[in-house]
Design a protein around this motif. Structure first.
Motif, PDB file in Angstrom:
ATOM      1  N   UNK C  91       0.842  -1.196   0.000  1.00 45.34           N
ATOM      2  CA  UNK C  91       0.000   0.000   0.000  1.00 45.34           C
ATOM      3  C   UNK C  91       0.878   1.247   0.000  1.00 45.34           C
ATOM      4  N   UNK C  92       1.908   1.261   0.863  1.00 48.19           N
ATOM      5  CA  UNK C  92       2.725   2.481   0.849  1.00 48.19           C
ATOM      6  C   UNK C  92       3.472   2.617  -0.471  1.00 48.19           C
ATOM      7  N   UNK C  93       3.821   1.502  -1.063  1.00 49.80           N
ATOM      8  CA  UNK C  93       4.473   1.582  -2.378  1.00 49.80           C
ATOM      9  C   UNK C  93       3.539   2.225  -3.404  1.00 49.80           C
ATOM     10  N   UNK C  94       2.292   1.759  -3.437  1.00 46.72           N
ATOM     11  CA  UNK C  94       1.346   2.330  -4.410  1.00 46.72           C
ATOM     12  C   UNK C  94       1.105   3.805  -4.105  1.00 46.72           C
ATOM     13  N   UNK C  95       0.982   4.108  -2.817  1.00 42.90           N
ATOM     14  CA  UNK C  95       0.777   5.511  -2.433  1.00 42.90           C
ATOM     15  C   UNK C  95       1.892   6.388  -2.983  1.00 42.90           C
ATOM     16  N   UNK C  96       3.122   5.932  -2.794  1.00 44.27           N
ATOM     17  CA  UNK C  96       4.266   6.717  -3.258  1.00 44.27           C
ATOM     18  C   UNK C  96       4.272   6.816  -4.776  1.00 44.27           C
ATOM     19  N   UNK C  97       4.037   5.668  -5.378  1.00 42.66           N
ATOM     20  CA  UNK C  97       4.100   5.626  -6.831  1.00 42.66           C
ATOM     21  C   UNK C  97       3.070   6.563  -7.473  1.00 42.66           C
ATOM     22  N   UNK C  98       1.853   6.538  -6.942  1.00 40.86           N
ATOM     23  CA  UNK C  98       0.806   7.368  -7.539  1.00 40.86           C
ATOM     24  C   UNK C  98       0.743   8.752  -6.907  1.00 40.86           C
ATOM     25  N   UNK C  99       1.530   8.920  -5.851  1.00 36.98           N
ATOM     26  CA  UNK C  99       1.548  10.200  -5.159  1.00 36.98           C
ATOM     27  C   UNK C  99       0.170  10.583  -4.604  1.00 36.98           C
ATOM     28  N   UNK C 106      -5.851  10.260  -8.259  1.00 39.78           N
ATOM     29  CA  UNK C 106      -4.748  11.026  -8.865  1.00 39.78           C
ATOM     30  C   UNK C 106      -5.308  12.243  -9.585  1.00 39.78           C
ATOM     31  N   UNK C 107      -4.454  13.277  -9.706  1.00 46.27           N
ATOM     32  CA  UNK C 107      -4.929  14.531 -10.298  1.00 46.27           C
ATOM     33  C   UNK C 107      -5.477  14.355 -11.693  1.00 46.27           C
TER      34      UNK C 107
END
Ligand SMILES: Cc1cc2nc3c(=O)[nH]c(=O)nc-3n(C[C@H](O)[C@H](O)[C@H](O)COP(=O)(O)O)c2cc1C
Ligand code: SF4
Ligand code: SF4
Ligand code: FES
Ligand code: FES
Lengths: 448, 316, 155
Positions: C91-99, C106-107
């Motif tokens: 989850x933290x990986x995806x969070x970082x990846x997608x910011x 995502x924007x």
């Protein structure tokens, strides 16, 4: 190798098709029941088998069936509970995904026994891909004359439909399931009346788990007595166990009731032991709702004899030293796992899944989650541990449905057996942020 | 007729009577009720304040019931024995329930119109603790108008479902309901919409707390400064039997008449409630019976709780 | 519409409200992944029920969204058993990846990351669901590949 009654042919590539399923002995019980047995005779076999509900409560299936109100001329319904949402449980999914016809065969035979003309499989919405598998299999069964009017020329007719849920653990509770199937919010009903008297559309209704219904097939094929020969005492037959957590071989295993917990965890046939050379710390043997057992209570009963994978043995000692077989969601924790974190995680789950009808569960689950979050994230106080104990005690037994209990038990058991871990978190808040605590979601009001 | 014994007093009641109704017939030590409403079908079972202990199921099956039961939804059996105030377990559980009900309650009694006739306030007097152990921010919602006569303060709602049952059972189309789930459940119309119907005002009377209030009365006065009088009129829609709440010669508010248990004796229409606020509209019968225990009759009122930290909320 | 009448045929004629959940699933798919008041009112008319009955149900179930979501909805399991096998890391990986954080979009409106509860894949953790598909035994490499694939399919 233990006997397999449900998953024997799971590895056959074509077992998901009608032809493959029949080639491996499928739909025999249908012929046998509809052509040679009365509905009551089928129920009688189920009673003799000693089969107990596989959804969690372990209520004897045959006895449940005999409560169905047959005195009215209202339609009767059989609902298959395929909501499978208890954390740690994924056995029904495997069965439906790989051998859909086994469930369908079980549904037809059970519906025949209960005198239903329409039956439903209520499946959780997240399993939409399985709904499609089931619908395809049902279409095959209609084409083959196993469903619809005048099945196999016996005069018995049955329609079977699959109904999707949409994301709500509570819809696994049988009266919430019924409400949901009626197109409403999944608020459990206040009982009595029980579904067997007034269930779906106010008609007599039986709700059974996927695995319970599938087990009717071997029971009818081989006879209830044969089935009852497997297992120990009142835990008869085979049981699907979903094994997860810190084990070498996670997955679904069909076990004969009565093998030892130790064998299940360490044998290569099943979990294959704990990875990375670590020791086991604890185990939740029956899905997230049941009490966690520390290692020293897991393998031995209080009399020193080995603890077995049965309803009785797992609950031996009551909640002081025992747990429950529950849904068979077997979650293993290695020595590095953080019990506080897991307890918080489960508390968050129940907070999120409370339907909100009754005040102890609606308000208490959120409260417990917040207190646990504080402890886990280094803001806890020693009094919080007693506060948690008090909150769970005031939820348990005082709610409309057992979700309140299910939320209370894991917290109670964690404090009962792992109080030192809670105290450690309070005393050394900075030390608990090790590598395993990387993900730190913010605490906020839970939204759906 | 089945006989039931509640706290050592035995009474005979018609089959199908609930424990709570039987206790009301006995008249003493009656379990409190926050969600049950005898005039609303399907009500009860939710708040859990009416929990009692069944120590003997019946003469035929004397086993005690394993858990405390909701007295409002449990039918008596012949020979049943029940413990209410004589059971420490019941008192304890009820205290717990009251604490749960107050966990997210704003405790804004000083500015609440219901103060003085609020069932939650009464309950917390009787069972509450002196200080809440809940240390987290309470959930808050915007105050909304549902139509020009009724205001909803969701913060105060205890989700008894009574108002939805009124809408379901007394009006042709229910436009409000319970949205979301769990702790964030709320009473709402989803899309802002007026709850407008001749009988909709009864939602105010059934609401046990100050979540639904009469906008035409708000802030005009505290209830205990007003004087309730029974009155009636010939109404084509409802029974026309009401309570008029006077301050001096002015009718500030019209409500239905409440019985001993705080329930409406008969539902009234919105014309009587909102449009008939002149003494000449009514035939006055005399002063209303107000329960002796009520703060209205005692003409005094204190806070059961220390004021919550979020004082800023008091300013809106 | 054919699908809706097939669904309606599953329930007794006087119990058409039963079709609400399956019909809402279809509506949500048709109307861009979420349900606004108009689409819910439409469903109410279809089933001859009051709109509030639809709102009550749509807001109860976690799979229905009454707010817009991204084109690709990633529903990642965050429950205990998955966490024992690295769900939190993923989850933290995806969070970082997608910011973005869990619960955000995502924007560019491409991805919404939603934390969900046990999806019945605990033995195959970590996992997430996109649409009807389960992605199991996730690793950072697998996540990269899946997200890249999703992005190209949906732009
Ligand atoms: C909160 C809650 C969730 C439940 N979830 C499930 C479930 O997902 N699947 C299931 O079969 N039973 C579940 N149950 C148990 C059912 O209420 C019911 O006992 C069961 O479906 C009966 O079938 P059985 O007798 O065949 O076990 C749940 C119960 C509760 C209280
Ligand atoms: S115990 Fe929880 S889930 Fe069950 S009815 Fe009460 S609020 Fe709903
Ligand atoms: S607004 Fe009042 S009547 Fe309606 S549910 Fe809330 S407390 Fe009950
Ligand atoms: S009054 Fe009985 S549960 Fe609320
Ligand atoms: S815990 Fe993630 S799928 Fe079960």
């Amino acid at each position: 190798m233990g006997r397999k009654l449900l998953l024997e042919h799971i590895d056959k590539p074509d077992i998901n098709t009608m032809e493959g399923y029949i080639r491996h002995g499928g739909y025999r019980s249908l012929e046998k029941a509809l052509k040679t047995m009365t509905p009551d005779a089928v129920t009688e076999e189920v009673k003799k088998s000693g089969l107990r509900g596989r959804g969690g409560a372990g209520f004897p299936t045959g006895m449940k069936w005999s409560f169905l109100d047959k005195s009215t001329d209202k339609p009767r319904y059989l609902l298959c509970n395929a909501d499978e949402s208890e954390p740690g449980t994924f056995k029904d999914r495997l069965l439906m995904e790989k051998i859909p016809h086994l469930l369908i065969e079980g549904m037809i035979v059970s519906s025949y026994a209960l005198g239903c003309r329409t039956s439903y499989i209520y499946i959780r919405g997240e399993y939409m891909f399985i709904l499609r598998i089931l619908e395809k299999a049902i279409a095959e069964a209609y084409a083959k004359g196993f469903l619809g009017n005048n099945i196999l020329g016996t005069g018995y007719s049955l329609d079977l439909h699959v109904h999707p849920g949409a994301g709500a653990y509570i819809c696994g509770e049988e009266t919430a399931l019924i409400e949901s199937l009626e197109g409403k919010r999944g608020n459990p009903r206040i009982k009595p009346p029980f579904p067997a008297i007034a269930g779906l559309y106010n008609c007599p209704t039986i709700v059974n788990n996927v695995e319970s219904i599938a087990a009717v097939v071997p029971i009818v094929n081989d006879g209830g007595e044969e089935y009852a020969k497997i297992g120990i005492g009142k835990s008869t037959g085979t049981k699907l166990i979903s094994a997860s957590g810190n084990i070498n071989k996670p997955g679904v295993y069909e076990i004969e009731m009565g093998i030892s917990v130790e064998e299940f965890i360490y044998s290569d046939e099943y979990c294959g032991g704990i990875p990375n050379g670590l020791d086991i710390k604890a185990c939740v043997p029956g899905g997230s709702s049941v009490p966690i057992l520390p290692k020293q209570l897991l393998f031995k009963q209080s009399d020193g004899s080995p603890r077995l994978m049965t309803y009785e043995s797992l609950s031996e000692g009551g909640f002081a030293t025992g747990s429950m077989l529950g849904s068979g969601g077997f979650i293993v924790f290695d020595e590095k796992a953080c019990i506080v974190r897991n307890t918080w995680n489960f508390a968050r789950f129940y907070h999120h899944e409370s339907c909100g009808q009754c005040s102890p569960c609606r308000e208490g689950t959120g409260w417990m989650e917040r207190v646990l979050h504080n402890i886990e994230y280094g803001h806890g106080k020693m009094e919080d541990i007693d506060l948690l104990w008090d909150i769970q005690r005031k939820i348990e037994g005082n709610t409309i449905c057992p979700l309140g209990d299910a939320a209370a038990w894991p917290v109670a058991a964690a404090i009962r057996h792992f109080r030192h871990e809670f105290e450690y978190h309070v005393k050394y808040p900075h030390r608990v942020f090790d590598a395993d605590h990387v993900y730190q979601p913010e605490m906020k009001m839970q939204t759906v | 007729m089945p006989k039931v014994t509640i706290d050592d007093i035995t009474i005979e009641v018609p089959a199908g009577t609930t424990i709570l109704e039987a206790a009301r017939q006995i008249g003493v030590n009656v379990p409190p009720a926050m969600c049950y409403y005898s005039k609303l079908k399907g009500s009860g079972g939710k708040c859990r304040v009416c929990l009692v202990k069944v120590t003997k199921g019946s003469d035929r099956d004397p086993r005690p019931m394993p858990k405390l039961v909701a007295s409002c939804r449990t039918a008596v059996m012949d020979g049943m024995e029940v413990r209410n105030v004589t059971s420490p377990e019941v008192i304890e559980a009820r205290r717990g329930v009251v604490e749960f009900l107050l966990v997210n309650h704003p405790l804004d009694c000083p500015i609440c119109d219901q103060a003085g006739e609020c069932h939650l306030q009464d309950l917390s007097y009787d069972h509450g603790l002196s200080k809440s152990r809940y240390e987290f921010e309470r959930r808050t919602f915007e105050r909304i108008d549902i139509g020009d006569k009724i205001q909803l303060h969701m913060n105060r709602c205890i989700l008894c479902y009574r108002c939805t049952q009124v809408a379901e059972q007394l009006t042709p189309e229910r436009v409000h309901g319970v949205l979301y789930r769990g702790e964030v459940s709320e009473i709402s119309t989803f899309i802002e919409q007026a709850v407008d119907n001749e009988m909709s005002g009864n939602m105010i009377d059934v609401c046990p707390v100050g979540a639904l209030t009469d906008k035409t009365f708000r802030f005009k006065s505290r209830v205990w400064f007003t004087k309730p009088m029974y009155a009636h009129r010939d109404c084509p829609t409802c029974s026309g039997k009401v309570t008029l709440w006077y301050q001096g010669a002015e009718v500030l508010r019209v409500t239905s008449r409440k019985d001993k248990w705080g329930e409406s004796e008969g539902f009234i229409c919105n014309t009587c409630r909102f449009d008939k606020k002149q003494t000449i509209d009514w035939t006055i019968e005399g002063p209303a019976d107000v329960d002796r225990h009520s703060v209205i009759s005692q003409n005094h009122y204190e806070l059961p709780y220390e004021l919550p930290v979020n004082q800023k909320k008091l300013s809106n | 519409m054919v699908e809706v009448s097939r669904l309606l045929s599953h329930y007794p004629a006087d119990r058409q409200k039963s079709a609400l959940l399956p019909v809402l699933h279809i509506a949500q798919k048709e109307f861009g992944g979420w349900l606004n008041a108009e689409s819910m009112d439409y469903v109410a008319r279809l089933l001859h029920i009051h709109p509030i009955e639809v709102y009550e149900v749509a807001t109860f179930y976690s799979m229905f969204h009454t707010e817009p979501v991204g084109k690709v909805l990633i529903e990642v399991c965050q429950t205990g058993p998955c966490c024992l096998n690295g769900a939190e890391r993923i989850i933290s990986y995806i969070e970082k990846k997608l910011n973005i954080k869990v619960g955000e979009t995502t924007r560019d409106g491409m991805f919404t990351l939603k934390g969900v509860e046990c999806l019945g894949a605990c033995g195959y953790a970590p996992m997430f669901q996109i649409g009807e598909t389960f992605y199991e035994h996730l690793t950072e490499e697998k996540v990269d590949a899946i997200l890249a694939d999703m992005r190209s399919k949906n732009s």
